[in-house]
Design a protein around this motif. Structure first.
Motif, PDB file in Angstrom:
ATOM      1  N   LEU A 185     -13.556 -16.471  -8.191  1.00 39.98           N
ATOM      2  CA  LEU A 185     -13.887 -15.216  -7.520  1.00 39.98           C
ATOM      3  C   LEU A 185     -12.981 -14.953  -6.318  1.00 39.98           C
ATOM      4  N   VAL A 186     -12.858 -15.924  -5.400  1.00 36.44           N
ATOM      5  CA  VAL A 186     -12.060 -15.705  -4.191  1.00 36.44           C
ATOM      6  C   VAL A 186     -10.597 -15.436  -4.524  1.00 36.44           C
ATOM      7  N   PRO A 187      -9.941 -16.229  -5.402  1.00 35.69           N
ATOM      8  CA  PRO A 187      -8.565 -15.887  -5.772  1.00 35.69           C
ATOM      9  C   PRO A 187      -8.434 -14.487  -6.372  1.00 35.69           C
ATOM     10  N   LYS A 188      -9.410 -14.092  -7.178  1.00 35.71           N
ATOM     11  CA  LYS A 188      -9.376 -12.751  -7.774  1.00 35.71           C
ATOM     12  C   LYS A 188      -9.500 -11.673  -6.698  1.00 35.71           C
ATOM     13  N   LEU A 189     -10.391 -11.899  -5.733  1.00 32.71           N
ATOM     14  CA  LEU A 189     -10.555 -10.936  -4.642  1.00 32.71           C
ATOM     15  C   LEU A 189      -9.290 -10.858  -3.803  1.00 32.71           C
ATOM     16  N   LEU A 190      -8.659 -12.004  -3.550  1.00 35.23           N
ATOM     17  CA  LEU A 190      -7.409 -12.014  -2.794  1.00 35.23           C
ATOM     18  C   LEU A 190      -6.321 -11.242  -3.526  1.00 35.23           C
ATOM     19  N   LEU A 191      -6.225 -11.444  -4.836  1.00 34.61           N
ATOM     20  CA  LEU A 191      -5.221 -10.739  -5.635  1.00 34.61           C
ATOM     21  C   LEU A 191      -5.479  -9.238  -5.646  1.00 34.61           C
ATOM     22  N   ALA A 192      -6.738  -8.849  -5.845  1.00 34.46           N
ATOM     23  CA  ALA A 192      -7.084  -7.427  -5.883  1.00 34.46           C
ATOM     24  C   ALA A 192      -6.841  -6.757  -4.537  1.00 34.46           C
ATOM     25  N   GLY A 193      -7.243  -7.430  -3.450  1.00 32.59           N
ATOM     26  CA  GLY A 193      -7.050  -6.865  -2.120  1.00 32.59           C
ATOM     27  C   GLY A 193      -5.586  -6.747  -1.756  1.00 32.59           C
ATOM     28  N   GLY A 194      -4.808  -7.792  -2.044  1.00 34.98           N
ATOM     29  CA  GLY A 194      -3.381  -7.757  -1.738  1.00 34.98           C
ATOM     30  C   GLY A 194      -2.650  -6.683  -2.520  1.00 34.98           C
ATOM     31  N   THR A 195      -2.962  -6.565  -3.795  1.00 34.80           N
ATOM     32  CA  THR A 195      -2.328  -5.540  -4.635  1.00 34.80           C
ATOM     33  C   THR A 195      -2.699  -4.144  -4.167  1.00 34.80           C
ATOM     34  N   SER A 196      -3.949  -3.965  -3.752  1.00 32.02           N
ATOM     35  CA  SER A 196      -4.388  -2.655  -3.243  1.00 32.02           C
ATOM     36  C   SER A 196      -3.595  -2.259  -2.008  1.00 32.02           C
ATOM     37  N   GLY A 197      -3.346  -3.229  -1.129  1.00 32.04           N
ATOM     38  CA  GLY A 197      -2.566  -2.949   0.061  1.00 32.04           C
ATOM     39  C   GLY A 197      -1.146  -2.526  -0.276  1.00 32.04           C
ATOM     40  N   ILE A 198      -0.526  -3.212  -1.225  1.00 26.74           N
ATOM     41  CA  ILE A 198       0.848  -2.884  -1.614  1.00 26.74           C
ATOM     42  C   ILE A 198       0.936  -1.489  -2.226  1.00 26.74           C
ATOM     43  N   THR A 199       0.039  -1.168  -3.152  1.00 23.82           N
ATOM     44  CA  THR A 199       0.093   0.148  -3.808  1.00 23.82           C
ATOM     45  C   THR A 199      -0.184   1.282  -2.823  1.00 23.82           C
ATOM     46  N   SER A 200      -1.090   1.050  -1.878  1.00 19.86           N
ATOM     47  CA  SER A 200      -1.397   2.110  -0.914  1.00 19.86           C
ATOM     48  C   SER A 200      -0.202   2.380   0.000  1.00 19.86           C
ATOM     49  N   TRP A 201       0.513   1.322   0.418  1.00 18.26           N
ATOM     50  CA  TRP A 201       1.692   1.522   1.258  1.00 18.26           C
ATOM     51  C   TRP A 201       2.819   2.188   0.486  1.00 18.26           C
ATOM     52  N   LEU A 202       3.031   1.776  -0.758  1.00 21.18           N
ATOM     53  CA  LEU A 202       4.089   2.387  -1.558  1.00 21.18           C
ATOM     54  C   LEU A 202       3.844   3.883  -1.773  1.00 21.18           C
ATOM     55  N   SER A 203       2.577   4.272  -1.810  1.00 25.36           N
ATOM     56  CA  SER A 203       2.245   5.669  -2.108  1.00 25.36           C
ATOM     57  C   SER A 203       2.653   6.628  -0.996  1.00 25.36           C
ATOM     58  N   THR A 204       2.722   6.149   0.260  1.00 25.13           N
ATOM     59  CA  THR A 204       3.012   7.079   1.368  1.00 25.13           C
ATOM     60  C   THR A 204       3.978   6.508   2.401  1.00 25.13           C
ATOM     61  N   TYR A 205       4.751   5.501   2.040  1.00 18.61           N
ATOM     62  CA  TYR A 205       5.563   4.817   3.055  1.00 18.61           C
ATOM     63  C   TYR A 205       6.550   5.730   3.791  1.00 18.61           C
ATOM     64  N   GLY A 249      10.358  -3.830   3.296  1.00 21.28           N
ATOM     65  CA  GLY A 249      10.227  -5.232   2.920  1.00 21.28           C
ATOM     66  C   GLY A 249       9.200  -5.959   3.760  1.00 21.28           C
ATOM     67  N   SER A 250       9.297  -5.811   5.081  1.00 20.66           N
ATOM     68  CA  SER A 250       8.334  -6.491   5.961  1.00 20.66           C
ATOM     69  C   SER A 250       6.934  -5.897   5.811  1.00 20.66           C
ATOM     70  N   THR A 251       6.880  -4.600   5.498  1.00 23.80           N
ATOM     71  CA  THR A 251       5.575  -3.958   5.308  1.00 23.80           C
ATOM     72  C   THR A 251       4.862  -4.517   4.083  1.00 23.80           C
ATOM     73  N   LEU A 252       5.595  -4.660   2.984  1.00 23.65           N
ATOM     74  CA  LEU A 252       4.986  -5.181   1.766  1.00 23.65           C
ATOM     75  C   LEU A 252       4.650  -6.663   1.910  1.00 23.65           C
ATOM     76  N   LEU A 253       5.503  -7.408   2.627  1.00 25.91           N
ATOM     77  CA  LEU A 253       5.192  -8.811   2.912  1.00 25.91           C
ATOM     78  C   LEU A 253       3.890  -8.917   3.700  1.00 25.91           C
ATOM     79  N   ARG A 254       3.706  -7.969   4.606  1.00 25.99           N
ATOM     80  CA  ARG A 254       2.496  -7.953   5.430  1.00 25.99           C
ATOM     81  C   ARG A 254       1.302  -7.433   4.641  1.00 25.99           C
ATOM     82  N   ALA A 255       1.533  -6.432   3.782  1.00 25.61           N
ATOM     83  CA  ALA A 255       0.431  -5.747   3.107  1.00 25.61           C
ATOM     84  C   ALA A 255      -0.394  -6.682   2.241  1.00 25.61           C
ATOM     85  N   PHE A 256       0.285  -7.586   1.531  1.00 23.67           N
ATOM     86  CA  PHE A 256      -0.483  -8.438   0.609  1.00 23.67           C
ATOM     87  C   PHE A 256      -1.443  -9.374   1.352  1.00 23.67           C
ATOM     88  N   PRO A 257      -0.953 -10.220   2.274  1.00 20.38           N
ATOM     89  CA  PRO A 257      -1.902 -11.133   2.939  1.00 20.38           C
ATOM     90  C   PRO A 257      -2.940 -10.424   3.798  1.00 20.38           C
TER      91      PRO A 257
END
Length: 303
Positions: A185-205, A249-257
């Protein structure tokens, strides 16, 4: 509603502690002089800051987002959860709309907070004592309009990106079948949350670059831009389209964690508190022949 706010606070603290160094690098890269660049890229920026200012240099201006983002996250998750309940049906469209509503409302706090953070990150000699002093000085010099510098660009960034943010998280957790008794569960939540952060930043960077430039404009005494369109025009003419990916680059590195930590903290807190509530309700309820159902995973967009 109260639990949404509590979980959002926990997620905000976790996200800031993990991600502020990346945000400092992002802002430095976004606003540096293209004719005399101080940093060659993300890694060089990290190394230079640590060498010249120590590790603490990466945490310049952290008090502003630590105070602000804790409340902002509480507001975002509270508004998103209640908006989704008001819309009734838990559909992809409503996930996006609830997220967009949360993104729009939090701009009232987010814009002044990010203005203070940006000014603190860019200051050389100690001009400001902290975020509050920074905003007070800006208000004295520029009035209420100065405090809200970059508000329109912040709205154009936050409204769609938060819609994408919550929609992505909901789709991924459903697709991965996240359940309370899942060992992963926790790894899945981490993956989902990190991916959500990346896609949201890419959408309006690109709009984030514009926002940072508008908020940093005039820090060193020279005002260059007369609004969003003028900032886009001047930036493109001077540096081409790549200017709108500067610091990505630094934004996406930051977005996932950051967002992995944020969403996981929120979901775990909600799961724990909802589980406690369900247990208390079960103990208080009269005995019946039916076996009470297990509470569902306390997903922030399913409450």
């Amino acid at each position: 509603m109260a639990l949404d706010f509590l979980a959002g606070c926990a997620g905000g603290v976790a996200g800031v502690l993990v991600g502020h160094p990346f945000d400092t690098v992002k802002v430095r890269l976004q606003v540096q002089n293209v004719e005399k660049p101080q940093y060659r890229g993300t890694l060089h920026c990290f190394q230079t800051i640590i060498k010249q200012e120590s590790v603490l240099g990466l945490y310049k201006g952290m008090s502003s987002p630590l105070m602000g983002l804790t409340f902002i996250n509480a507001l975002v998750f509270g508004v998103q959860g209640n908006t989704l309940r008001a819309l009734g049906q838990d559909s992809p469209l409503n996930q996006f709309l609830a997220g967009a509503a949360a993104g729009t409302i939090q701009c009232v706090i987010c814009c002044p907070m990010e203005l203070a953070k940006t000014r603190l990150q860019l200051q050389g000699p100690r001009t400001y004592k902290g975020p509050l002093d920074c905003l007070v000085q800006i208000y004295r010099q520029e009035g209420l309009r100065g405090i809200n510098r970059g508000m329109v660009s912040t709205l154009l960034r936050e409204t769609p990106s938060f819609g994408v943010y919550f929609l992505t998280y909901d789709v991924m957790t459903r697709a991965m079948g996240c359940e309370p008794d899942d060992r992963l569960l926790v790894p899945k939540l981490l993956l989902a949350g990190g991916t959500s952060g990346i896609t949201s930043w890419l959408s309006t960077y690109p709009m984030d670059v514009v926002k940072s430039r508008l908020q940093a404009d005039g820090v060193h005494g020279v005002t260059r831009y007369h609004g969003i369109a003028d900032c886009i025009r001047q930036s493109y003419q001077a540096e081409g389209w790549r200017v709108f990916t500067r610091g990505l680059g630094s934004t996406l590195l930051r977005a996932f964690p950051v967002n992995a930590a944020t969403f996981t903290a929120v979901t775990v807190v909600l799961s724990y508190t909802r589980g406690e509530e369900a247990q208390l309700d079960s103990e208080a309820a009269p005995d019946t022949s039916a076996t009470p159902a297990e509470p569902a995973l306390a997903h922030p967009s399913r409450l």
